[in-house]
Scaffold this active site. Sequence first.
Site, mmCIF file in Angstrom:
data_model
loop_
_atom_site.group_PDB
_atom_site.id
_atom_site.type_symbol
_atom_site.label_atom_id
_atom_site.label_comp_id
_atom_site.label_asym_id
_atom_site.label_seq_id
_atom_site.Cartn_x
_atom_site.Cartn_y
_atom_site.Cartn_z
ATOM 1 N N GLN A 190 0.845 -1.200 0.000
ATOM 2 C CA GLN A 190 0.000 0.000 0.000
ATOM 3 C C GLN A 190 0.877 1.245 0.000
ATOM 4 O OE1 GLN A 190 -2.193 0.248 3.619
ATOM 5 N NE2 GLN A 190 -3.551 1.904 2.966
ATOM 6 N N SER B 198 0.650 6.790 2.597
ATOM 7 C CA SER B 198 1.288 7.794 3.471
ATOM 8 C C SER B 198 2.506 8.436 2.833
ATOM 9 C CB SER B 198 1.755 7.138 4.773
ATOM 10 O OG SER B 198 0.675 6.664 5.500
ATOM 11 N N SER C 40 4.765 -1.530 4.186
ATOM 12 C CA SER C 40 5.192 -2.869 4.594
ATOM 13 C C SER C 40 5.450 -3.716 3.369
ATOM 14 C CB SER C 40 4.097 -3.600 5.397
ATOM 15 O OG SER C 40 3.537 -2.755 6.322
ATOM 16 N N GLU D 80 -8.706 -1.526 5.890
ATOM 17 C CA GLU D 80 -7.494 -1.535 6.693
ATOM 18 C C GLU D 80 -7.840 -1.451 8.183
ATOM 19 O OE1 GLU D 80 -5.006 1.897 6.255
ATOM 20 O OE2 GLU D 80 -3.230 0.836 7.018
ATOM 21 N N GLU E 282 -6.117 9.666 17.823
ATOM 22 C CA GLU E 282 -6.775 10.978 17.817
ATOM 23 C C GLU E 282 -7.672 11.124 16.575
ATOM 24 O OE1 GLU E 282 -3.381 10.643 18.487
ATOM 25 O OE2 GLU E 282 -3.803 10.777 20.624
#
Lengths: 367, 367, 415, 415
Positions: C136, C139, C171, C254, C384
């Site tokens: 994936q 990010s 990963s 996910e 958060e």
Amino acid sequence: MSTFGFTEEQNELRSTAARFLEEKSSSADVRRLMETSEGFDEATWKQIADLGWTGMAIPEEYGGVGFGFVELTVLMEEMGKKLFCAPYFSSVILATNAILNAGTEDQKKELLPGIADGTTRAALAFVEPSGKWEVDSAEVTANGGKISGTKSYVVDGATANLLIVSAKSGNGISLYVVDPDAEGVTRTALQTLDMTRKQAKIEFNNTPAKLLGEEGAGTAALQKTLEQAACLLSAEMVGGAQACLDASTTYAKERYQFGRPIGSFQAIKHKCANMLMEVEMARSAAYYAGWAAAEDPEELSLAASLAKAYCSDAFFHAAAENIQIHGGIGFTWEHDAHLYFRRAKSDEIYLGDATYHRELVAQKLGV
Amino acid sequence: MSTFGFTEEQNELRSTAARFLEEKSSSADVRRLMETSEGFDEATWKQIADLGWTGMAIPEEYGGVGFGFVELTVLMEEMGKKLFCAPYFSSVILATNAILNAGTEDQKKELLPGIADGTTRAALAFVEPSGKWEVDSAEVTANGGKISGTKSYVVDGATANLLIVSAKSGNGISLYVVDPDAEGVTRTALQTLDMTRKQAKIEFNNTPAKLLGEEGAGTAALQKTLEQAACLLSAEMVGGAQACLDASTTYAKERYQFGRPIGSFQAIKHKCANMLMEVEMARSAAYYAGWAAAEDPEELSLAASLAKAYCSDAFFHAAAENIQIHGGIGFTWEHDAHLYFRRAKSDEIYLGDATYHRELVAQKLGV
Amino acid sequence: MRWTIEDTPERAAFREQVRGWLRENLPAGWADAIESGDADKLDQARKSWDFFGWSRTIGMSGYGAPLWPKEYGGLSGEPWMQNITREELARYRLPTVGLNILGVGLAGPTLIAHGNEEQKKRYLQKILTSEEVWCQLFSEPGSGSDLASAGARATRSNGEYIINGQKVWTSIAQMSHFGMLLARTDPDVPKHDGLSYFIVDMKSPGVDIRPLKQITGSSEFNEVYFNDVRIPAENLVGVEGDGWRVARTTLMNERVALSGLSLDSAAFAGGTRKDPWALFVDSIPNREDGRVRQFIAKSYVEKEVKEITQFRANMARMSGAQPGPEGGVTKVYNAEFNKWRSNGIMNANGPAAVAWDHGDSDSENRAHAFLRARANSIEGGTSEILRTQMGERILGLPREPEVDKGIPWKEIKRS
Amino acid sequence: MRWTIEDTPERAAFREQVRGWLRENLPAGWADAIESGDADKLDQARKSWDFFGWSRTIGMSGYGAPLWPKEYGGLSGEPWMQNITREELARYRLPTVGLNILGVGLAGPTLIAHGNEEQKKRYLQKILTSEEVWCQLFSEPGSGSDLASAGARATRSNGEYIINGQKVWTSIAQMSHFGMLLARTDPDVPKHDGLSYFIVDMKSPGVDIRPLKQITGSSEFNEVYFNDVRIPAENLVGVEGDGWRVARTTLMNERVALSGLSLDSAAFAGGTRKDPWALFVDSIPNREDGRVRQFIAKSYVEKEVKEITQFRANMARMSGAQPGPEGGVTKVYNAEFNKWRSNGIMNANGPAAVAWDHGDSDSENRAHAFLRARANSIEGGTSEILRTQMGERILGLPREPEVDKGIPWKEIKRS
């Protein structure tokens, strides 16, 4: 998340209960009843008896409806949401299960129909002024059909018309059936933090008492009764916690400060999210405990302590946050936040707090 | 808040220390040294000796500068901020105080000048593989000038050139001076979570040992030494916690997500505010402990446990939040957040964690 | 937790079918070992275990993804079939998925929902058999919580897209054949509108994979750099500019994966010797101390309520519910619980937890678990961010003012 | 906490002067009782205690407010003088202030900073002597955390202001002669710009005070309704529209008061018999239980660090620092600590904490303290608001987007 594990019939019971309580246990009703000394409404009590709630888990041969702990879980959760004022926990949960667990066939036939039809409001007197929850800590003595000593923290003890009392004799702890109007009984209402649930101190002085079941078999029967009660008190706490979450969420959407709803601020939003998380986890624990009480006798004891430990903390936390989220208004007498807060503290402590039950969990796991 | 309670001289010491450490204990320095087996830089050690840091609290008659615990508090806090890699805590705090508390006049004159001028790097071997912090748990035996047994968790134990060792004989616990090169000594470096502070296991097999002070007086001397060390380790933890707060605050101002600095979100802002609050409270505890170590022998013991209990939790919390506030970057090896996190956990546990010291507080209060 | 639900006859029949298939297809002795509870036999069976072979076998069987359409390797089944296959696989201590956790868990559902017919035919079956492993690529260093602000550029040119930029926290990038790539095709529109979703061949020239060392000292993740990497236009998933909607399918799946709803690989690793709870209890000294007992009991209580909640969610899933934001609830709970518990284990072990003999693997593992746990509340959405989502999407609380709303991506303030 | 700072000769001299004054002015036997530590003697002295007389005496002496200018009843002193008078008063178990806590603590400093000469002359001395008691009229039902959004209207008309609206959370309103009133003089400008600060005579026609019952069952606060209440224009403090700036002086002083920096009334109430810590320990059963011991010890640690921090802040104040946002740090800490501790005391007492004999005052007090503590994190600024202020004003973190910024007050969305 979904309310997994209930049959359609049970879901229907929940809807009926919610509707009934919405009507009969409004904030105004609760506030009116909590100011009375008896703490409940006779007419409403009669109505829930007619609905079958008082005999919900009493087998049909003893005059009940013949359902079980899952149905009680549903009812206790809904009652908890609305702080329903009635001797339900005392009579239908505590005393009924004590009779079912300890009584002889004849005694069940004698005592349970009255509870099932609501005419008997029984109370279980098992804890004493020492405040110890261990069932074998009883110091009230039984001798030749008479009991003497003091019980305390008896839920609805001042208004019950039948008492089940634990006492020790030479053969250990036994349960006894006592007429509250018998000689030597002095009942004193206690002042309670949670005004919606009354408690009493009861002194016995050579009071005639009928043995319930076998002499010396009280420890096991009482232990099981308290475990069952812990499961159901956990369900009540889930209902209370959910009500706090709902109230907080609603207020957070409606209350504007700084030109926007306070629920749009992360400080409030994350508090609500944490409450949601804990309420969901508490619900899991309570439903599991209800299931164990109904279906898995071996698992009951551990599940009961697990649920009581988790739900006690979760309800208290939700009730405390509910006050905080409401700010000043949450600190007024007129707002219901404190009624839930008082109930939360009282439920948390009753039958032993989270610390107490975690120690039991450790013991039950053989740690 | 202000740094109350320091003289101008002490404030000057702080500025000097901060400047020196800024230069000599950069992230690159720390990372270089933590990968070495000795864990410190000889040249820098020489420099701090020249600055008087190694003799800071050693009386002038023993070759020191003659200052005291408040000055050590200042230095430890500043070193903690920068994770300064040096055998300072082991030699200048633990071993030095053991000698001052236990040694005879002659022994102080013999041993302390070397520590003061930096040529001696002493280590205090008082805890054993059992991991018990109680000073009288020593199982290493002393008999006829020889000691046998195993010490562990000895800070800088593998590189020290002088060992102070606790051992028991028929007369109780005593401290002994041992040459690490003497026969029967086997030193094994341990793997440490906090790579910036080395520890060793040390086995003694009929190793020649010189009694430090009186036989049997080791318990009291060691107890006091550890209390003094707890005060100063608390100061180090305050420095570390402050560094975490500073790093978090800086990052929260610089890092943008959703078009604004993450520090403008309440979730992050309130985390920083809580860290600030705890750092201020920890600072109070550590300064008070430093003052008690310097000025109030009766209060030392309680103040030490109070500070160790509070600062242990506060530093760990600050270090953990520092990782969380940094998000992914805080979880990389290249970022320093984990170095503080490792130090926090190690400091928290060393000399006993908060739970351990709270129990001591209860005992010391006579609860 | 002993809560069980009785199978309906239909479900019981399916369970029997799965069990029968397993007995036939497992390595020799495996089913026996499990059914007899003989740990030594299982160890024996494991020694001759062909992981890749098994991945192919289960991938071809349909049991690896009962919900997927039959034509792409699934069973076109009901949600409850997935639960039953997972339960049976766990019973035989087998992972549902081979190597290809992200492929089966994230890429597959995303392609089924948003891919075109050619893409489904080309990729899905090989995902299931683990012949093609996926990673994936969402990010970026500058776009963590705010994934939709991703800045890796995809520029269209002659029927190709040319990719430049950097991704991080990837990963198994080295082992992967393909990546799910979120990249910006239009910087002049608001952030959500300028993203597109691509399938990228990880062996393409210009893909540079660098292991990223974490605080544990190991390199579980990678940074992936793209230097003029060319992707054929047919590798666009969905339409250009609609990448965020596609990515949300990946993200929802996910969260479910990270919420502990599919921990079957743990069962696989655990073996039959000792259950994880007993191992945990054994790792705690001074168990007679009331304070330590509180820690142990609280760990039990928290673990149980989490597992019961997962069980309830799984049961809800069986009735067909799609993964929604409530996955965040267990994800956050899991993360905070694991941090709390791994820290408590450290304290319970005192100085031995922070200094140990070289090569003492118990201590190393304890320290590693302690450090690794810190990422639980960061990876796959920080606690958060997830609390915000829980508040907004489950409780319906109002959103914060969005300062980047409606602003072209290139004009949004960033660090 | 035994941390003490030696007096400089100048300070020692002042301390002697205060002490001498006290010995002369205290009721007969009081100084003796304290100095000898004889609790019975103190009880005797208390019986003949004239609280109002004492308030006048100390109010006239200057020792009630050493920082205030001499001409208004103070000593025109240095900050350290305030500390010394407080220490000495506490030593003699006397409150610094009589009834008039808000007058001395809030109204006085505000008038000194923002009042005109006539106002200072008219009010300050009578504040100090408690001849005129003050209350605070800031909060409204719709304006709690967001005080600057207050909506009570003040309309100017013929040299007067006419006030309409409602205030809430007003302590001692019934006993008060004057109130500090924040009211809106201009609804057409942004919220901070349209407020003005008034001195209101609480006996004015149209002021309607209604006790507000709290969750404790007592009515410590009031609602105050204003129906066409007339205030002469000379009672405006500062200039019209500048009320928010004036109010902030009041709020800063309030925070300091609530942060526990002036708890001398507790010392007064405490008497000499038993210190509060010993009373606390006595209230906890099962003190041999390790878990209970942790609670007790943690209470001690938290109490101590709080007091040490207050001591440090006081010492800083002695060097002349003005009360700033760091008062919020101890205020939040105090609030959270008190909630935690009062709750722990309940649990330690088991069922006796939640049900007790009528008239059992120990149990009543315990329950009252438990309930009362919940307000600590709400009154005088919620812990959430104060954390935001700590983040912004001490740490310099950036503010949130303000949706009501620059918008006329009347157009701001409200509930």
